[in-house]
Every structure is written in structure tokens, then in C-alpha cells.
Scaffold this motif. Structure first.
Motif, PDB file in Angstrom:
ATOM      1  N   TYR A  18      44.471  -6.108  66.067  1.00 53.45           N
ATOM      2  CA  TYR A  18      45.209  -6.176  64.808  1.00 53.45           C
ATOM      3  C   TYR A  18      44.423  -5.637  63.613  1.00 53.45           C
ATOM      4  CZ  TYR A  18      48.623  -8.947  67.309  1.00 53.45           C
ATOM      5  OH  TYR A  18      49.571  -9.363  68.203  1.00 53.45           O
ATOM      6  N   ILE A  19      43.211  -5.153  63.842  1.00 47.33           N
ATOM      7  CA  ILE A  19      42.404  -4.641  62.730  1.00 47.33           C
ATOM      8  C   ILE A  19      42.933  -3.279  62.301  1.00 47.33           C
ATOM      9  CG2 ILE A  19      40.124  -3.839  62.021  1.00 47.33           C
ATOM     10  CD1 ILE A  19      38.920  -5.973  63.840  1.00 47.33           C
ATOM     11  N   GLU A  20      43.212  -3.166  61.025  1.00 53.82           N
ATOM     12  CA  GLU A  20      43.666  -1.893  60.464  1.00 53.82           C
ATOM     13  C   GLU A  20      42.514  -1.166  59.774  1.00 53.82           C
ATOM     14  OE1 GLU A  20      46.943  -0.203  57.288  1.00 53.82           O
ATOM     15  OE2 GLU A  20      47.275  -2.133  58.245  1.00 53.82           O
ATOM     16  N   THR A  21      41.755  -1.899  58.927  1.00 55.66           N
ATOM     17  CA  THR A  21      40.620  -1.280  58.241  1.00 55.66           C
ATOM     18  C   THR A  21      39.451  -2.249  58.177  1.00 55.66           C
ATOM     19  OG1 THR A  21      41.355  -2.014  56.056  1.00 55.66           O
ATOM     20  CG2 THR A  21      42.078   0.169  56.746  1.00 55.66           C
ATOM     21  N   THR A  31      40.864  -5.869  57.068  1.00 54.05           N
ATOM     22  CA  THR A  31      42.288  -5.990  56.789  1.00 54.05           C
ATOM     23  C   THR A  31      43.044  -5.821  58.096  1.00 54.05           C
ATOM     24  OG1 THR A  31      41.962  -5.019  54.603  1.00 54.05           O
ATOM     25  CG2 THR A  31      44.222  -5.118  55.416  1.00 54.05           C
ATOM     26  N   LEU A  32      43.938  -6.763  58.370  1.00 52.03           N
ATOM     27  CA  LEU A  32      44.737  -6.705  59.590  1.00 52.03           C
ATOM     28  C   LEU A  32      46.042  -5.964  59.333  1.00 52.03           C
ATOM     29  CD1 LEU A  32      44.312 -10.361  60.916  1.00 52.03           C
ATOM     30  CD2 LEU A  32      42.848  -8.370  61.271  1.00 52.03           C
ATOM     31  N   THR A  33      46.721  -5.604  60.404  1.00 55.48           N
ATOM     32  CA  THR A  33      48.003  -4.916  60.273  1.00 55.48           C
ATOM     33  C   THR A  33      49.048  -5.800  59.599  1.00 55.48           C
ATOM     34  OG1 THR A  33      48.612  -5.632  62.496  1.00 55.48           O
ATOM     35  CG2 THR A  33      47.622  -3.443  62.285  1.00 55.48           C
ATOM     36  N   THR A  34      48.809  -7.096  59.574  1.00 54.06           N
ATOM     37  CA  THR A  34      49.721  -8.038  58.924  1.00 54.06           C
ATOM     38  C   THR A  34      49.478  -8.119  57.414  1.00 54.06           C
ATOM     39  OG1 THR A  34      48.197  -9.875  59.255  1.00 54.06           O
ATOM     40  CG2 THR A  34      49.838  -9.473  60.996  1.00 54.06           C
ATOM     41  N   GLY A  35      48.372  -7.499  56.943  1.00 51.15           N
ATOM     42  CA  GLY A  35      48.013  -7.564  55.533  1.00 51.15           C
ATOM     43  C   GLY A  35      47.001  -8.649  55.221  1.00 51.15           C
ATOM     44  N   LYS A  37      43.511 -10.573  55.079  1.00 49.93           N
ATOM     45  CA  LYS A  37      42.148 -10.079  54.924  1.00 49.93           C
ATOM     46  C   LYS A  37      41.134 -11.163  55.270  1.00 49.93           C
ATOM     47  CE  LYS A  37      43.357  -6.863  51.261  1.00 49.93           C
ATOM     48  NZ  LYS A  37      42.871  -5.545  51.576  1.00 49.93           N
TER      49      LYS A  37
END
Length: 74
Positions: A18-21, A31-35, A37
Motif C-alpha cells: 500500500y506504499i505510494e511514496t 504515504t499510503l495509497t489510502t492517503g 501518512k
């Protein structure tokens, strides 16, 4: 799952899928894909290494084309 440490020293597990950045502000912020942090003690590079190890463990990177290899038999 990867183990990380919050700023207060408490260890927790995070699903790396789920990690986006991952950024350093200078604290490492994930920051996860869910928003959602998370701010962690580990460096950006340490998080990257843990994520790569996790992907290898679950064999996400088992396809040679995903690893950037042209021919698996070389």
C-alpha cells in the motif's frame, strides 16, 4: 509486511503493497495509497531496502522482466 519504528520508538508492521511514496522532510514520511501518512525513524533508503526485501520474499520480483533482465538463462 515490513517492520518500522514510529518517532516515539514503538515498532509496528505496515503492508508494503500500500506504499505510494516515501519521502524525507527531513523525517521519513510514508504515504499510503489510502492517503494515510506515517512518520518513521528509518531513513528513506532503509524503507526502500525493506520494501525490496518484502517484494522479493513474496516473489513480486520473481519475473526476470520485472527485474530488468532480458534473458532468465544468462
Amino acid at each position: 509486511m515490513i517492520e518500522l519504528t514510529r518517532l516515539n520508538g514503538k515498532v509496528f508492521s505496515l503492508n508494503a503493497l500500500y506504499i505510494e511514496t516515501v519521502e524525507a522532510f527531513p523525517d521519513t514520511t510514508i504515504t499510503l495509497t489510502t492517503g494515510r501518512k506515517f512518520i518513521v525513524l528509518e531513513t528513506e533508503e532503509q524503507v526502500r531496502q525493506k520494501v525490496n526485501a518484502f517484494y522479493q520474499h513474496i516473489q513480486v520480483l520473481s519475473n526476470p522482466h520485472l527485474r530488468g533482465e532480458e534473458d532468465e538463462e544468462q
